[in-house]
Design a protein around this motif. Structure first.
Motif, PDB file in Angstrom:
ATOM      1  N   ASP A 128       0.830  -1.211   0.000  1.00 36.69           N
ATOM      2  CA  ASP A 128       0.000   0.000   0.000  1.00 36.69           C
ATOM      3  C   ASP A 128       0.860   1.255   0.000  1.00 36.69           C
ATOM      4  OD1 ASP A 128      -2.279  -1.515  -0.048  1.00 36.69           O
ATOM      5  OD2 ASP A 128      -2.705  -1.308   2.101  1.00 36.69           O
ATOM      6  N   ARG A 129       1.970   1.248   0.780  1.00 34.54           N
ATOM      7  CA  ARG A 129       2.863   2.404   0.798  1.00 34.54           C
ATOM      8  C   ARG A 129       3.480   2.620  -0.581  1.00 34.54           C
ATOM      9  NH1 ARG A 129       4.297   0.313   5.949  1.00 34.54           N
ATOM     10  NH2 ARG A 129       6.064  -0.757   5.035  1.00 34.54           N
ATOM     11  N   GLU A 130       3.859   1.528  -1.249  1.00 33.28           N
ATOM     12  CA  GLU A 130       4.433   1.645  -2.590  1.00 33.28           C
ATOM     13  C   GLU A 130       3.389   2.150  -3.579  1.00 33.28           C
ATOM     14  OE1 GLU A 130       5.905  -2.216  -3.437  1.00 33.28           O
ATOM     15  OE2 GLU A 130       7.612  -2.031  -2.079  1.00 33.28           O
ATOM     16  N   ASP A 131       2.150   1.683  -3.442  1.00 29.29           N
ATOM     17  CA  ASP A 131       1.081   2.132  -4.342  1.00 29.29           C
ATOM     18  C   ASP A 131       0.788   3.607  -4.144  1.00 29.29           C
ATOM     19  OD1 ASP A 131       0.880  -0.369  -5.407  1.00 29.29           O
ATOM     20  OD2 ASP A 131      -0.911  -0.946  -4.279  1.00 29.29           O
ATOM     21  N   GLU A 132       0.850   4.102  -2.912  1.00 31.97           N
ATOM     22  CA  GLU A 132       0.624   5.524  -2.659  1.00 31.97           C
ATOM     23  C   GLU A 132       1.691   6.364  -3.355  1.00 31.97           C
ATOM     24  OE1 GLU A 132       0.469   6.115   1.530  1.00 31.97           O
ATOM     25  OE2 GLU A 132      -1.423   5.048   1.755  1.00 31.97           O
ATOM     26  N   GLY A 133       2.913   5.911  -3.303  1.00 34.64           N
ATOM     27  CA  GLY A 133       3.991   6.623  -3.991  1.00 34.64           C
ATOM     28  C   GLY A 133       3.779   6.617  -5.494  1.00 34.64           C
ATOM     29  N   ASP A 134       3.304   5.505  -6.044  1.00 34.55           N
ATOM     30  CA  ASP A 134       3.020   5.438  -7.475  1.00 34.55           C
ATOM     31  C   ASP A 134       1.895   6.392  -7.840  1.00 34.55           C
ATOM     32  OD1 ASP A 134       4.957   3.545  -7.790  1.00 34.55           O
ATOM     33  OD2 ASP A 134       3.571   1.835  -7.807  1.00 34.55           O
ATOM     34  N   TRP A 135       0.871   6.472  -6.989  1.00 35.44           N
ATOM     35  CA  TRP A 135      -0.257   7.356  -7.270  1.00 35.44           C
ATOM     36  C   TRP A 135       0.193   8.819  -7.297  1.00 35.44           C
ATOM     37  CZ3 TRP A 135      -4.758   7.390  -9.399  1.00 35.44           C
ATOM     38  CH2 TRP A 135      -5.616   8.451  -9.183  1.00 35.44           C
ATOM     39  N   GLU A 136       1.031   9.196  -6.344  1.00 35.69           N
ATOM     40  CA  GLU A 136       1.535  10.570  -6.315  1.00 35.69           C
ATOM     41  C   GLU A 136       2.386  10.854  -7.553  1.00 35.69           C
ATOM     42  OE1 GLU A 136       3.587  10.893  -2.641  1.00 35.69           O
ATOM     43  OE2 GLU A 136       1.757  10.785  -1.441  1.00 35.69           O
ATOM     44  N   ARG A 137       3.186   9.908  -7.981  1.00 31.37           N
ATOM     45  CA  ARG A 137       4.025  10.075  -9.166  1.00 31.37           C
ATOM     46  C   ARG A 137       3.162  10.251 -10.412  1.00 31.37           C
ATOM     47  NH1 ARG A 137       5.341   6.677 -12.878  1.00 31.37           N
ATOM     48  NH2 ARG A 137       4.705   4.861 -11.682  1.00 31.37           N
ATOM     49  N   VAL A 138       2.101   9.455 -10.527  1.00 29.52           N
ATOM     50  CA  VAL A 138       1.227   9.543 -11.694  1.00 29.52           C
ATOM     51  C   VAL A 138       0.512  10.884 -11.722  1.00 29.52           C
ATOM     52  CG1 VAL A 138      -0.882   8.592 -12.737  1.00 29.52           C
ATOM     53  CG2 VAL A 138       0.923   7.059 -11.949  1.00 29.52           C
ATOM     54  N   THR A 139       0.009  11.332 -10.581  1.00 31.08           N
ATOM     55  CA  THR A 139      -0.689  12.622 -10.560  1.00 31.08           C
ATOM     56  C   THR A 139       0.275  13.766 -10.874  1.00 31.08           C
ATOM     57  OG1 THR A 139      -0.407  12.736  -8.161  1.00 31.08           O
ATOM     58  CG2 THR A 139      -2.509  11.891  -8.985  1.00 31.08           C
ATOM     59  N   ARG A 140       1.528  13.661 -10.424  1.00 28.03           N
ATOM     60  CA  ARG A 140       2.520  14.679 -10.731  1.00 28.03           C
ATOM     61  C   ARG A 140       2.806  14.700 -12.225  1.00 28.03           C
ATOM     62  NH1 ARG A 140       5.638  13.202  -6.568  1.00 28.03           N
ATOM     63  NH2 ARG A 140       6.891  11.897  -7.917  1.00 28.03           N
TER      64      ARG A 140
END
Length: 82
Positions: A60-72
């Protein structure tokens, strides 16, 4: 060929499950055949549950980082979300 039953069609499976559970309980609690401390079914299930919980949290922590990267990458700012 006719099926044969020990007691009845419904009581035979119930007797089988009861006998299996009783045998398991006696095996876990008998001093001569008891598993070593830390190797009972309850302790092994708790250990595996904790291990899988940690893996889920890490994922979940890794997925949150991916989500932030995609939105950026898409240029979506925090205030622009609806």
């Amino acid at each position: 060929m006719a099926k044969t039953y020990l007691l009845s069609r419904t009581l035979d499976p119930i007797l089988g499950v009861f006998t299996g559970l009783l045998a398991f309980h006696l095996n876990e609690t008998n001093p001569r055949s008891a598993p070593l401390p830390g190797h009972t079914l309850r302790e092994l299930v708790a250990w595996k549950w904790t291990q899988s919980k940690e893996l889920r949290q890490q994922r979940d922590r890794e997925d949150e980082g991916d989500w932030e990267r995609v939105t950026r990458e898409l240029g979506v700012a925090e205030g622009e979300r609806k």
